[in-house]
Scaffold this active site. Structure first.
Site, PDB file in Angstrom:
ATOM      1  N   LYS A 115       0.780  -1.179   0.083  1.00 44.68           N
ATOM      2  CA  LYS A 115       0.043  -0.126  -0.077  1.00 44.68           C
ATOM      3  C   LYS A 115       0.801   1.211  -0.041  1.00 44.68           C
ATOM      4  O   LYS A 115       0.527   2.158  -0.774  1.00 44.68           O
ATOM      5  CB  LYS A 115      -0.909  -0.243   1.118  1.00 44.68           C
ATOM      6  CG  LYS A 115      -1.505   1.362   1.622  1.00 44.68           C
ATOM      7  CD  LYS A 115      -2.279   1.438   2.993  1.00 44.68           C
ATOM      8  CE  LYS A 115      -2.524   2.771   3.479  1.00 44.68           C
ATOM      9  NZ  LYS A 115      -1.430   3.306   4.178  1.00 44.68           N
ATOM     10  N   ASN A 116       1.962   1.278   0.858  1.00 46.62           N
ATOM     11  CA  ASN A 116       2.652   2.487   1.036  1.00 46.62           C
ATOM     12  C   ASN A 116       3.514   2.824  -0.107  1.00 46.62           C
ATOM     13  O   ASN A 116       3.899   4.056  -0.337  1.00 46.62           O
ATOM     14  CB  ASN A 116       3.369   2.708   2.459  1.00 46.62           C
ATOM     15  CG  ASN A 116       2.201   2.985   3.608  1.00 46.62           C
ATOM     16  OD1 ASN A 116       1.129   2.904   3.388  1.00 46.62           O
ATOM     17  ND2 ASN A 116       2.726   2.655   4.760  1.00 46.62           N
ATOM     18  N   CYS A 120      -5.459   7.934   8.927  1.00 47.93           N
ATOM     19  CA  CYS A 120      -5.551   7.351  10.153  1.00 47.93           C
ATOM     20  C   CYS A 120      -5.297   8.391  11.408  1.00 47.93           C
ATOM     21  O   CYS A 120      -4.330   8.998  11.069  1.00 47.93           O
ATOM     22  CB  CYS A 120      -4.893   6.170  10.655  1.00 47.93           C
ATOM     23  SG  CYS A 120      -5.339   4.604   9.754  1.00 47.93           S
ATOM     24  N   ARG A 158      -0.061  14.974  12.788  1.00 49.52           N
ATOM     25  CA  ARG A 158       0.809  14.494  12.084  1.00 49.52           C
ATOM     26  C   ARG A 158       1.133  15.590  11.053  1.00 49.52           C
ATOM     27  O   ARG A 158       0.442  15.758  10.003  1.00 49.52           O
ATOM     28  CB  ARG A 158       0.081  13.337  11.114  1.00 49.52           C
ATOM     29  CG  ARG A 158      -0.292  12.102  12.052  1.00 49.52           C
ATOM     30  CD  ARG A 158      -0.914  10.903  11.227  1.00 49.52           C
ATOM     31  NE  ARG A 158      -0.261  10.167  10.370  1.00 49.52           N
ATOM     32  CZ  ARG A 158      -0.620   9.253   9.811  1.00 49.52           C
ATOM     33  NH1 ARG A 158      -1.908   8.738   9.699  1.00 49.52           N
ATOM     34  NH2 ARG A 158       0.221   8.502   8.782  1.00 49.52           N
ATOM     35  N   ASP A 167       3.654   0.350  12.232  1.00 48.72           N
ATOM     36  CA  ASP A 167       2.225  -0.017  11.570  1.00 48.72           C
ATOM     37  C   ASP A 167       1.954  -1.635  11.955  1.00 48.72           C
ATOM     38  O   ASP A 167       0.911  -2.236  11.639  1.00 48.72           O
ATOM     39  CB  ASP A 167       2.278  -0.143  10.161  1.00 48.72           C
ATOM     40  CG  ASP A 167       2.185   1.279   9.522  1.00 48.72           C
ATOM     41  OD1 ASP A 167       1.875   2.280  10.389  1.00 48.72           O
ATOM     42  OD2 ASP A 167       2.324   1.581   8.481  1.00 48.72           O
ATOM     43  N   ARG A 213      -8.942   0.216   3.713  1.00 47.92           N
ATOM     44  CA  ARG A 213      -8.252   1.047   3.086  1.00 47.92           C
ATOM     45  C   ARG A 213      -6.969   0.372   2.784  1.00 47.92           C
ATOM     46  O   ARG A 213      -5.905   0.967   2.091  1.00 47.92           O
ATOM     47  CB  ARG A 213      -7.883   2.295   4.144  1.00 47.92           C
ATOM     48  CG  ARG A 213      -9.114   3.328   4.012  1.00 47.92           C
ATOM     49  CD  ARG A 213      -8.439   4.341   4.940  1.00 47.92           C
ATOM     50  NE  ARG A 213      -7.030   4.517   4.560  1.00 47.92           N
ATOM     51  CZ  ARG A 213      -6.285   4.993   5.582  1.00 47.92           C
ATOM     52  NH1 ARG A 213      -6.526   5.163   6.668  1.00 47.92           N
ATOM     53  NH2 ARG A 213      -4.868   5.317   5.378  1.00 47.92           N
TER      54      ARG A 213
HETATM   55  C1  UD1 Z   1       3.932   6.752   6.734  1.00 46.37           C
HETATM   56  C2  UD1 Z   1       3.076   5.458   6.384  1.00 46.37           C
HETATM   57  C3  UD1 Z   1       2.407   5.172   7.920  1.00 46.37           C
HETATM   58  C4  UD1 Z   1       3.438   4.776   8.775  1.00 46.37           C
HETATM   59  C5  UD1 Z   1       4.624   5.902   9.057  1.00 46.37           C
HETATM   60  C6  UD1 Z   1       5.665   5.448   9.848  1.00 46.37           C
HETATM   61  C7  UD1 Z   1       2.359   6.047   4.391  1.00 46.37           C
HETATM   62  C8  UD1 Z   1       1.064   6.551   3.379  1.00 46.37           C
HETATM   63  N1  UD1 Z   1       2.113   6.045   5.351  1.00 46.37           N
HETATM   64  O1  UD1 Z   1       3.033   7.542   7.355  1.00 46.37           O
HETATM   65  O2  UD1 Z   1       1.655   4.044   7.475  1.00 46.37           O
HETATM   66  O3  UD1 Z   1       2.820   4.532  10.069  1.00 46.37           O
HETATM   67  O4  UD1 Z   1       5.157   6.348   7.549  1.00 46.37           O
HETATM   68  O5  UD1 Z   1       6.220   4.330   9.160  1.00 46.37           O
HETATM   69  O6  UD1 Z   1       3.294   5.847   3.640  1.00 46.37           O
HETATM   70  N2  UD1 Z   1       6.497  14.029  10.894  1.00 46.37           N
HETATM   71  C9  UD1 Z   1       6.766  15.471  11.454  1.00 46.37           C
HETATM   72  N3  UD1 Z   1       6.688  16.250  10.411  1.00 46.37           N
HETATM   73  C10 UD1 Z   1       6.563  15.865   8.932  1.00 46.37           C
HETATM   74  C11 UD1 Z   1       6.061  14.500   8.720  1.00 46.37           C
HETATM   75  C12 UD1 Z   1       6.234  13.696   9.846  1.00 46.37           C
HETATM   76  O7  UD1 Z   1       6.757  15.753  12.654  1.00 46.37           O
HETATM   77  O8  UD1 Z   1       6.526  16.573   8.303  1.00 46.37           O
HETATM   78  C13 UD1 Z   1       6.393  13.061  12.160  1.00 46.37           C
HETATM   79  C14 UD1 Z   1       5.078  12.164  12.346  1.00 46.37           C
HETATM   80  O9  UD1 Z   1       4.225  13.028  13.296  1.00 46.37           O
HETATM   81  C15 UD1 Z   1       5.582  11.059  12.938  1.00 46.37           C
HETATM   82  C16 UD1 Z   1       6.895  10.607  12.412  1.00 46.37           C
HETATM   83  O10 UD1 Z   1       7.441  12.124  12.046  1.00 46.37           O
HETATM   84  O11 UD1 Z   1       5.860  11.137  14.518  1.00 46.37           O
HETATM   85  C17 UD1 Z   1       7.158   9.846  11.283  1.00 46.37           C
HETATM   86  O12 UD1 Z   1       5.986  10.132  10.340  1.00 46.37           O
HETATM   87  P1  UD1 Z   1       6.071   9.794   8.700  1.00 46.37           P
HETATM   88  O13 UD1 Z   1       7.165   8.695   8.552  1.00 46.37           O
HETATM   89  O14 UD1 Z   1       6.200  10.974   7.957  1.00 46.37           O
HETATM   90  O15 UD1 Z   1       4.724   9.061   8.703  1.00 46.37           O
HETATM   91  P2  UD1 Z   1       3.697   9.144   7.512  1.00 46.37           P
HETATM   92  O16 UD1 Z   1       4.553   9.557   6.175  1.00 46.37           O
HETATM   93  O17 UD1 Z   1       2.746  10.074   7.749  1.00 46.37           O
END
Ligand code: UD1
Length: 430
Positions: free
Chosen positions: A22-23, A117, A122, A305, A397
């Site tokens: 998915k990701n 989610c 986030r 995850d 999803r």
């Molecule tokens: C992606 C995955 C999700 C998985 C997560 C962590 C997708 C669509 N989703 O989510 O399934 O749980 O990686 O492996 O691929 N953060 C910030 N600022 C930012 C971006 C992130 O502070 O601009 C923080 C987030 O709040 C979190 C951490 O960084 O605490 C990691 O988040 P991130 O790796 O970005 O997760 P997602 O890309 O949202």
């Protein structure tokens, strides 16, 4: 509202085939915009996040042809728009990848603040940091993010946080920027590498994906390709944990065992057997599990995850275990639901302290999000009696045909449309 109804306590046996990741899919589909050409994407999971991504592409003007359930031909030669409709962007977190892809090709994009989610705050500040470093301006008005740039120029960016989304958006936005972009403190997840491989197949010059430094040399033009998405490590892990909890012996096929190392290590620690083959793993469990400790970490650490599924497993393991969530602030919302099934879990800040119980008992529970929903299904498979999982649209999803795949390995699970069908099912099995 659709629900899963599960009669627990049946060991799982046989073979299950894992779908595409998915990701990776939700990053690669927006990336087809950069090709401005025809791409054939294979091994796409048949899940609602993919359907939404395809819908967005189609609204933007892409011509989309379904070759089969898991293969689509996408022609992005003549796109007509750069605004992703509000209702579609809100349906999934990954709509943020359209910002990077559209900005890269057209110098502008508008996407609503992404949904997905609810795991606590986030933010997307690290995504915007890359766009800004490359020369774009951004604004957020009435929940819509707009990014614009006259031209994009390579830059040196050090991420303050390891972020999967920001790393992938960094690559998407830099592939056609002038000169070289260096991204540091990158996420190393397999889907980051898969997106880089896809971009390179389309003519990009991305090096180092899978390490914490990624170098992107901007190219003037990209082209289409045929690409097959990697298997979903989280779907695989979910099935492996289902076998561990319910007991049984299942060959999990179409996986990359290397991507499953953290998951496999925990299964061995709790007392399961795991045999690795080239592209499959066999999990054997007698249902007797031992306690352990786990902390979620960016790849190659234990994936956040898989955290709810791990907690479900430890809920019926002998002794006291701890699960520490280090990535998201609010990822224990399923604990109340699991408690209704007999679990003994206390959450203190970001740590769940789990005192193993002998078994779960069936109950009516709500899926609070995608992975927690899958975890409750696992609890239902291991439980005595009937479990009803509501709000399964979250699960749909990210899991292709979950109930079909589980049924093939011996689970008693059905998807029912409404309360009437549910009562009919319960009468039939009781
Ligand atoms: C992606 C995955 C999700 C998985 C997560 C962590 C997708 C669509 N989703 O989510 O399934 O749980 O990686 O492996 O691929 N953060 C910030 N600022 C930012 C971006 C992130 O502070 O601009 C923080 C987030 O709040 C979190 C951490 O960084 O605490 C990691 O988040 P991130 O790796 O970005 O997760 P997602 O890309 O949202």
């Amino acid at each position: 509202m659709e629900k899963f109804v599960i009669t627990g306590g049946k060991p799982l046996r046989g073979e299950v085939t894992i779908s595409g990741a998915k990701n990776a899919a939700v990053g690669i589909l927006p990336a087809t915009i950069l090709a401005a050409d025809i791409c054939v994407v294979e091994n796409l999971p048949d899940i609602s996040d993919v359907a939404v991504s395809l819908k967005i592409l189609s609204v933007l003007g892409a011509q989309i042809k379904m070759i089969n359930r898991n293969t689509y031909e996408i022609d992005t030669t003549h796109l007509t728009g750069t605004n992703v409709p509000d209702d579609l962007s809100r349906q999934m977190r990954a709509s943020y990848y359209f910002l990077g892809a559209l900005l890269s090709r057209f110098g502008k994009a508008q996407v609503a603040m992404p949904g997905g989610c609810n795991l606590g705050p986030r933010p997307i500040d690290q995504h915007l940091k890359v766009f800004s470093a490359l020369g774009a301006e951004d604004s957020v008005d009435y929940g819509m993010i707009t990014v614009r740039a006259k031209e994009l120029n390579g830059a040196h960016i050090f991420f303050d946080k390891v972020s999967v989304g920001a790393t992938m958006n960094g690559m998407l936005s830099a592939v056609m920027a002038k000169g070289q972009t260096i991204l540091e403190n990158c996420a190393k997840e397999p889907h980051v590498v898969d997106l880089a491989n896809f971009l390179n197949m389309c003519g990009a010059d991305v090096r180092g994906a899978g390490t914490d430094v990624i170098k992107v040399r901007g190219v003037e033009k990209m082209h289409g390709c045929t690409y097959s998405i990697i298997p979903d490590q989280i779907e695989a892990g979910t099935f492996m944990f289902a076998v561990a909890a319910a007991g049984g012996n299942v060959l999990v096929k179409n996986v990359i065992p290397k991507h499953l190392e953290a998951t496999t290590a925990k299964l061995l620690e709790v007392g399961c057997q795991v045999e690795e083959f080239d592209d499959s793993v066999r999990v054997i469990s007698d249902g007797h599990l031992r306690h352990t400790q786990v902390t979620t970490l960016p790849y190659p650490g234990f994936p956040t995850d898989m955290q709810p599924q791990m907690a479900v497993l430890l809920g019926i393991a002998e002794g006291t275990s701890t699960v520490t969530e280090s990535i998201f602030e609010n990822r224990f919302k399923y604990v109340d639901e699991l408690t209704r099934m007999g679990a003994d879990i206390k959450v203190e800040s970001n740590i769940a302290i789990i005192s193993g119980v002998k078994r779960y008992t069936g109950a009516r529970v709500n899926a609070p999000d995608l992975r927690a929903g899958a975890a409750l299904v696992i609890a239902g498979l291991a439980a005595e009696g009937i479990t009803v999982v509501d709000d399964i649209y979250y699960i749909q999803r990210g899991y292709e045909a979950l109930e079909e795949k589980l049924t093939k390995i011996g689970a008693k699970i059905a998807r029912v449309e409404d309360e009437k069908e549910l009562q009919k099912f319960i009468l039939k099995v009781s």
